[in-house]
Design an enzyme around this catalytic site. Sequence first.
Site, PDB file in Angstrom:
ATOM      1  N   GLU A  50      -3.047  -4.600  -3.041  1.00  0.00           N
ATOM      2  CA  GLU A  50      -3.430  -5.654  -4.220  1.00  0.00           C
ATOM      3  C   GLU A  50      -3.472  -4.766  -5.539  1.00  0.00           C
ATOM      4  O   GLU A  50      -3.074  -5.344  -6.607  1.00  0.00           O
ATOM      5  CB  GLU A  50      -4.724  -6.018  -3.999  1.00  0.00           C
ATOM      6  CG  GLU A  50      -5.121  -6.741  -2.689  1.00  0.00           C
ATOM      7  CD  GLU A  50      -5.410  -5.983  -1.393  1.00  0.00           C
ATOM      8  OE1 GLU A  50      -4.870  -4.891  -1.288  1.00  0.00           O
ATOM      9  OE2 GLU A  50      -5.875  -6.715  -0.604  1.00  0.00           O
ATOM     10  N   ASN A  73       0.772  -1.353  -0.026  1.00  0.00           N
ATOM     11  CA  ASN A  73      -0.075   0.130  -0.061  1.00  0.00           C
ATOM     12  C   ASN A  73       0.864   1.198   0.009  1.00  0.00           C
ATOM     13  O   ASN A  73       1.811   1.568   0.650  1.00  0.00           O
ATOM     14  CB  ASN A  73      -1.152  -0.091   0.977  1.00  0.00           C
ATOM     15  CG  ASN A  73      -0.297  -0.204   2.705  1.00  0.00           C
ATOM     16  OD1 ASN A  73       0.507  -0.729   2.771  1.00  0.00           O
ATOM     17  ND2 ASN A  73      -1.125   0.374   3.456  1.00  0.00           N
ATOM     18  N   GLU A 111       0.214   5.220   0.855  1.00  0.00           N
ATOM     19  CA  GLU A 111      -0.842   6.139   1.183  1.00  0.00           C
ATOM     20  C   GLU A 111      -0.225   7.526   0.582  1.00  0.00           C
ATOM     21  O   GLU A 111       0.838   7.992   0.298  1.00  0.00           O
ATOM     22  CB  GLU A 111      -0.745   6.215   2.637  1.00  0.00           C
ATOM     23  CG  GLU A 111      -1.419   4.811   3.116  1.00  0.00           C
ATOM     24  CD  GLU A 111      -1.815   4.740   4.616  1.00  0.00           C
ATOM     25  OE1 GLU A 111      -1.116   5.381   5.353  1.00  0.00           O
ATOM     26  OE2 GLU A 111      -2.369   3.749   4.843  1.00  0.00           O
ATOM     27  N   CYS A 117     -10.142  -5.225   0.005  1.00  0.00           N
ATOM     28  CA  CYS A 117     -11.326  -4.240   0.069  1.00  0.00           C
ATOM     29  C   CYS A 117     -12.409  -4.664  -1.063  1.00  0.00           C
ATOM     30  O   CYS A 117     -11.849  -5.250  -2.195  1.00  0.00           O
ATOM     31  CB  CYS A 117     -10.890  -2.881   0.356  1.00  0.00           C
ATOM     32  SG  CYS A 117     -10.532  -2.037  -1.448  1.00  0.00           S
ATOM     33  N   CYS A 169     -10.852  -3.488  -4.370  1.00  0.00           N
ATOM     34  CA  CYS A 169      -9.756  -4.290  -4.962  1.00  0.00           C
ATOM     35  C   CYS A 169     -10.334  -5.822  -5.485  1.00  0.00           C
ATOM     36  O   CYS A 169      -9.684  -6.257  -6.353  1.00  0.00           O
ATOM     37  CB  CYS A 169      -8.656  -4.594  -3.884  1.00  0.00           C
ATOM     38  SG  CYS A 169      -7.429  -3.237  -3.695  1.00  0.00           S
TER      39      CYS A 169
HETATM   40  N1  THU Z   1      -5.222  -1.868   2.433  1.00  0.00           N
HETATM   41  C1  THU Z   1      -4.552  -2.566   1.788  1.00  0.00           C
HETATM   42  O1  THU Z   1      -3.408  -2.210   1.116  1.00  0.00           O
HETATM   43  N2  THU Z   1      -5.238  -3.714   1.341  1.00  0.00           N
HETATM   44  C2  THU Z   1      -6.296  -4.363   1.940  1.00  0.00           C
HETATM   45  O2  THU Z   1      -6.532  -5.218   1.552  1.00  0.00           O
HETATM   46  C3  THU Z   1      -7.097  -3.317   2.934  1.00  0.00           C
HETATM   47  C4  THU Z   1      -6.498  -1.913   3.156  1.00  0.00           C
HETATM   48  C5  THU Z   1      -4.630  -0.562   2.838  1.00  0.00           C
HETATM   49  C6  THU Z   1      -5.054   0.818   2.509  1.00  0.00           C
HETATM   50  C7  THU Z   1      -4.661   1.845   3.542  1.00  0.00           C
HETATM   51  O3  THU Z   1      -3.412   2.250   3.224  1.00  0.00           O
HETATM   52  C8  THU Z   1      -4.447   0.869   4.770  1.00  0.00           C
HETATM   53  O4  THU Z   1      -4.584  -0.679   4.324  1.00  0.00           O
HETATM   54  C9  THU Z   1      -5.678   1.220   5.848  1.00  0.00           C
HETATM   55  O5  THU Z   1      -6.819   0.790   5.193  1.00  0.00           O
END
Ligand code: THU
Length: 130
Positions: free
Chosen positions: A52, A39, A41, A83, A86
Amino acid sequence: MDLIEAATAARMNAHAPYSGFRVGAAVRGASGAVHAGCNVENVAYPEGICAEAGAIAAMVLAGERRLVEVAVIADAPAPVPPCGGCRQKLAEFGGPEVRVVMLTTGGARAECTLGDLLPLAFGAAHMGGR
Ligand code: THU
């Protein structure tokens, strides 16, 4: 390369200063090759992307368009499922039979299929051949 090792290693490079929730993901393409993502941000929160999504982008960059398996890992009390957004992104490149492996850094593991997570998925067929 091992799917889970790749997701675990990718998580170490996550950029998650706002949530503090680092996630690693890896997809296995139909060729057998593994593509990883983390991830990333952003201070403008909605601009962040999931692990993902990064793994899928790496797969497409490598020239693959079909995935058969995905692994996701985070430091969480229970295995974290992809999520909703994704799930749809995964469905673009794989069918309901895609294996989804969800892991925690503490060793918990859960497994299901993409069809379990995204029943009645919207797909190209719904657009009636446009
Ligand atoms: N996040 C993911 O990268 N994948 C997931 O399956 C769930 C959430 C990340 C998004 C964000 O950067 C952090 O987790 C908190 O939601």
